[in-house]
Design a protein around this motif. Structure first.
Motif, short mmCIF file in Angstrom:
data_model
loop_
_atom_site.label_atom_id
_atom_site.label_comp_id
_atom_site.label_asym_id
_atom_site.label_seq_id
_atom_site.Cartn_x
_atom_site.Cartn_y
_atom_site.Cartn_z
N PRO A 99 0.82 -1.22 0.00
CA PRO A 99 0.00 0.00 0.00
C PRO A 99 0.85 1.27 0.00
CG PRO A 99 -0.81 -1.56 1.62
CD PRO A 99 0.53 -2.06 1.17
N PHE A 100 1.95 1.23 0.71
CA PHE A 100 2.86 2.38 0.76
C PHE A 100 3.41 2.68 -0.63
CE2 PHE A 100 7.23 3.92 1.08
CZ PHE A 100 7.06 5.08 1.82
N LEU A 101 3.87 1.63 -1.33
CA LEU A 101 4.41 1.82 -2.67
C LEU A 101 3.35 2.36 -3.62
CD1 LEU A 101 6.69 -1.32 -3.17
CD2 LEU A 101 7.38 1.04 -2.70
N LEU A 102 2.13 1.86 -3.49
CA LEU A 102 1.05 2.34 -4.35
C LEU A 102 0.80 3.82 -4.11
CD1 LEU A 102 -1.25 1.95 -6.35
CD2 LEU A 102 -2.69 1.17 -4.44
N ALA A 103 0.76 4.23 -2.84
CA ALA A 103 0.52 5.64 -2.51
C ALA A 103 1.67 6.52 -3.02
CB ALA A 103 0.35 5.80 -1.01
N VAL A 104 2.90 6.07 -2.85
CA VAL A 104 4.05 6.84 -3.32
C VAL A 104 4.02 6.94 -4.85
CG1 VAL A 104 6.57 6.85 -3.54
CG2 VAL A 104 5.51 6.35 -1.34
N TYR A 105 3.69 5.83 -5.51
CA TYR A 105 3.63 5.85 -6.98
C TYR A 105 2.58 6.84 -7.47
CZ TYR A 105 2.57 4.44 -11.74
OH TYR A 105 2.31 4.45 -13.09
N LEU A 106 1.39 6.81 -6.88
CA LEU A 106 0.34 7.74 -7.30
C LEU A 106 0.75 9.18 -7.03
CD1 LEU A 106 -2.86 5.82 -6.12
CD2 LEU A 106 -2.02 6.11 -8.46
#
Length: 256
Positions: A205-212
């Protein structure tokens, strides 16, 4: 309103630079890694919880699991201190683990080791959403100093403010979705099930948020470097004073 977000005559046309898109994206990526700790920071957030659930899965010993997790967090901080690296992420990990240890030891329930972190995640999700609804998205407050723009995006760079709002909504909704998985497990699952799911949900989830966040900011107008502006103003003011002194000196020489 501060001097750093004070409107200027070009409010509707935020300052742009001639920096290529690829360079802008690279700068954004580097800033995000700096703000959120990068790969090493992510690993350090996972290891203590992973060690706790591993030991508890093997021997069901709450005390041994808690002490091992806390000791590992302290070791990570010491390593960063020795290497003279940034320690803010490691220290936040120590405090998080320490609160978890205190909760678990006080209640005697191993699942309470994870409860402070879960509550923090829920509070952070709400903070992202509430601050965005209030017109001051939290991700902008976090990243503004990193990009050297401080609060200039609030009134001088509307496109960037919109990107920060989108990113904050993304963080808030992603963290809420994570809480929607973890809190039912806290009540219904056993400690090992909760622990392994929580470890699995640490990074994705952290990576997804950073990517967005990266996607939104890469498409946004570039930041306004308020520090460079202040330095330019100071230099201009110094030049004006020097010019005034020079004219005064010439006037005195003429009188003589």
């Amino acid at each position: 309103m501060t001097s750093l977000d004070k409107p200027t005559p070009d409010t509707d046309q935020p300052r742009r630079t001639d920096q290529p898109d690829a360079d802008a994206k690279a700068v954004t990526e580097a800033a995000l890694f700096e703000a959120f700790g990068g790969v090493r920071g992510m690993v350090e957030t996972v290891l203590p919880g992973l060690l706790f659930v591993t030991i508890f899965t093997v021997n069901k010993d709450l005390k041994a699991s808690a002490i091992a997790a806390l000791a590992l967090s302290l070791v990570l901080v010491v390593v960063r201190l020795i290497r003279k690296d940034t320690v803010k992420h490691a220290f936040s990990g120590v405090f998080g683990v320490a609160f978890g240890v205190v909760f678990a030891m006080m209640t005697g329930n191993a699942k309470d080791f994870y409860l402070p972190g879960m509550i923090y995640t829920l509070g952070l999700a709400l903070a992202y959403l509430v601050t965005t609804l209030a017109g001051v998205p939290l991700i902008g407050l976090i990243l503004g100093p990193v990009f050297k723009e401080n609060l200039s995006w609030r009134t001088r760079n509307p496109g960037r403010k919109k990107a920060y709002a989108k990113a904050s909504y993304a963080w808030g909704l992603i963290l809420l979705a994570k809480c929607a998985v973890l809190f039912p497990l806290y009540w219904w699952a056993d400690t090992t099930q909760l622990g392994w799911v929580l470890v699995a949900l640490k990074i994705p989830p952290f990576l997804l948020a950073v990517y967005l966040t990266w996607v939104f900011l890469a498409k946004a107008p570039p930041p306004i470097d308020v520090f460079a502006e202040m330095e330019a103003e100071e230099e201009a003011e110094k030049a004006r004073k020097d010019a005034q002194k020079a004219r005064a000196a010439e006037a005195r020489n003429y009188e003589v």
